[in-house]
Design a protein around this motif. Sequence first.
Motif, short mmCIF file in Angstrom:
data_model
loop_
_atom_site.label_atom_id
_atom_site.label_comp_id
_atom_site.label_asym_id
_atom_site.label_seq_id
_atom_site.Cartn_x
_atom_site.Cartn_y
_atom_site.Cartn_z
N GLU A 38 4.55 23.58 48.17
CA GLU A 38 3.92 25.25 47.58
C GLU A 38 5.12 26.02 47.11
OE1 GLU A 38 2.17 29.04 46.65
OE2 GLU A 38 1.38 27.22 46.70
N LEU A 39 5.96 25.86 48.07
CA LEU A 39 7.30 26.39 47.59
C LEU A 39 7.97 26.13 46.54
CD1 LEU A 39 9.84 28.09 48.73
CD2 LEU A 39 10.93 26.02 49.35
N LYS A 40 7.89 24.53 46.16
CA LYS A 40 7.88 24.24 44.81
C LYS A 40 7.44 24.43 43.77
CE LYS A 40 7.42 20.00 45.07
NZ LYS A 40 7.75 17.77 45.27
N ARG A 41 5.69 24.40 44.09
CA ARG A 41 5.36 25.18 42.92
C ARG A 41 5.36 26.72 43.26
NH1 ARG A 41 0.81 28.16 42.02
NH2 ARG A 41 0.61 28.59 44.73
N ARG A 42 5.35 27.81 43.44
CA ARG A 42 5.82 28.92 42.73
C ARG A 42 7.37 29.16 42.38
NH1 ARG A 42 6.63 32.05 48.41
NH2 ARG A 42 6.01 29.94 49.48
N LEU A 43 8.28 27.56 42.91
CA LEU A 43 9.20 27.97 42.04
C LEU A 43 9.20 27.59 40.26
CD1 LEU A 43 12.83 27.47 41.85
CD2 LEU A 43 12.49 25.32 42.20
N TYR A 44 8.40 26.68 41.03
CA TYR A 44 8.33 25.93 39.10
C TYR A 44 7.43 26.74 38.24
CZ TYR A 44 9.96 21.50 40.44
OH TYR A 44 10.28 20.49 40.93
N ARG A 45 6.88 28.27 38.92
CA ARG A 45 5.91 28.96 38.23
C ARG A 45 6.90 30.20 37.28
NH1 ARG A 45 1.39 32.37 41.11
NH2 ARG A 45 2.86 31.29 43.28
N PHE A 46 7.77 30.32 37.92
CA PHE A 46 8.98 30.93 37.67
C PHE A 46 10.11 30.11 36.55
CE2 PHE A 46 13.43 32.88 36.75
CZ PHE A 46 12.97 34.16 36.32
N ILE A 47 9.95 29.05 36.82
CA ILE A 47 10.72 28.08 36.12
C ILE A 47 10.79 27.77 34.41
CG2 ILE A 47 12.34 26.11 36.00
CD1 ILE A 47 13.19 26.53 38.55
N PHE A 48 9.91 26.66 34.72
CA PHE A 48 9.06 26.45 32.47
C PHE A 48 8.42 27.75 32.15
CE2 PHE A 48 7.70 23.29 36.29
CZ PHE A 48 8.74 21.75 35.13
N PRO A 49 7.96 28.88 32.12
CA PRO A 49 7.93 30.22 31.29
C PRO A 49 8.87 29.92 30.89
CG PRO A 49 5.95 29.84 33.13
CD PRO A 49 7.18 29.40 34.09
N MET A 50 9.74 30.91 31.86
CA MET A 50 11.39 31.26 31.52
C MET A 50 12.23 30.77 30.85
SD MET A 50 12.38 34.29 31.72
CE MET A 50 11.26 35.13 32.97
N SER A 51 11.82 29.33 30.84
CA SER A 51 13.02 28.48 30.07
C SER A 51 12.27 27.94 28.54
CB SER A 51 12.42 26.84 30.81
OG SER A 51 13.55 26.96 32.17
N ILE A 52 10.80 28.29 29.08
CA ILE A 52 10.69 27.93 27.37
C ILE A 52 10.79 29.15 26.34
CG2 ILE A 52 7.98 27.82 25.96
CD1 ILE A 52 7.16 26.34 28.52
N ALA A 53 10.31 30.97 27.18
CA ALA A 53 10.66 31.76 26.34
C ALA A 53 12.04 32.06 25.91
CB ALA A 53 10.76 33.06 27.31
N PHE A 54 13.21 31.15 27.05
CA PHE A 54 14.81 31.38 26.31
C PHE A 54 15.08 30.52 25.25
CE2 PHE A 54 18.73 30.04 26.63
CZ PHE A 54 19.68 31.78 26.42
N TYR A 101 15.37 36.37 37.50
CA TYR A 101 15.00 35.42 39.04
C TYR A 101 15.26 35.54 40.58
CZ TYR A 101 15.69 30.61 41.46
OH TYR A 101 15.81 29.85 42.16
N THR A 102 16.17 35.93 40.27
CA THR A 102 16.61 36.66 41.65
C THR A 102 15.82 37.35 42.20
OG1 THR A 102 19.23 36.87 41.14
CG2 THR A 102 18.78 38.34 42.96
N ARG A 103 15.18 38.88 41.85
CA ARG A 103 14.18 39.70 42.22
C ARG A 103 12.93 38.33 43.35
NH1 ARG A 103 14.05 44.97 38.62
NH2 ARG A 103 16.43 45.41 39.13
N TYR A 104 12.63 37.86 41.85
CA TYR A 104 11.67 36.86 41.85
C TYR A 104 11.77 35.91 43.08
CZ TYR A 104 7.88 32.95 41.36
OH TYR A 104 6.73 32.42 41.50
#
Length: 133
Positions: A38-54, A101-104
Motif C-alpha cells: 500500500e505504501l508503494k502504491r501511494r508513492l507511485y500514485r504521486f510519482i508517475f503522474p507528476m513525472s509525466i506532467a513534468f 512531494y514533501t507535503r504529499y
Amino acid sequence: MASDRPTKDPTPPDGNGGDEPISNEAFVAMHSDPRFTELKRRLYRFIFPMSIAFMAWYLLYVLMSAFGRDIMGTNLFGSVNVALVFGLLQFVSTFGIAVLYTRYANRNFDRSAAELRDELQNGATTQKREDNR
C-alpha cells in the motif's frame, strides 16, 4: 574552553544499534507485507503522474525552442522574451514539485514508512512470521 553544545550520540538511531545486519528473510517478509504494498502504491500514485506532467512540460519547452522560434522570441517587456520566461518557469515548476512531494509524503506515507522501517530494523517482522508458524 568547554562548549555548551550537546555532543552527538555516536550510536546510529536505526533501532538495532547498527550491530546486527537485517536478514534477507526480513526484507522478503517486509516486501510481501500488504502495508508495504500500500505504501508503494501511494508513492507511485504521486510519482508517475507528476513525472509525466513534468516531462510533458519540459518537452513543450524544448519543442517550442526548436520549432516555435517566432513565439519564443516574442519580447514581453524590455529584453525579456517568452523563451526566458519558459526557462525560468522550468525552475519554478521543479521547486513546486519538490514542495508538493514533501507535503504529499508528510500526509500520505512518512508515518507508515517510519513504522515499517522500525519493524524491519527491530526484527518485529521476522518475529511475527515465527509467531504465526
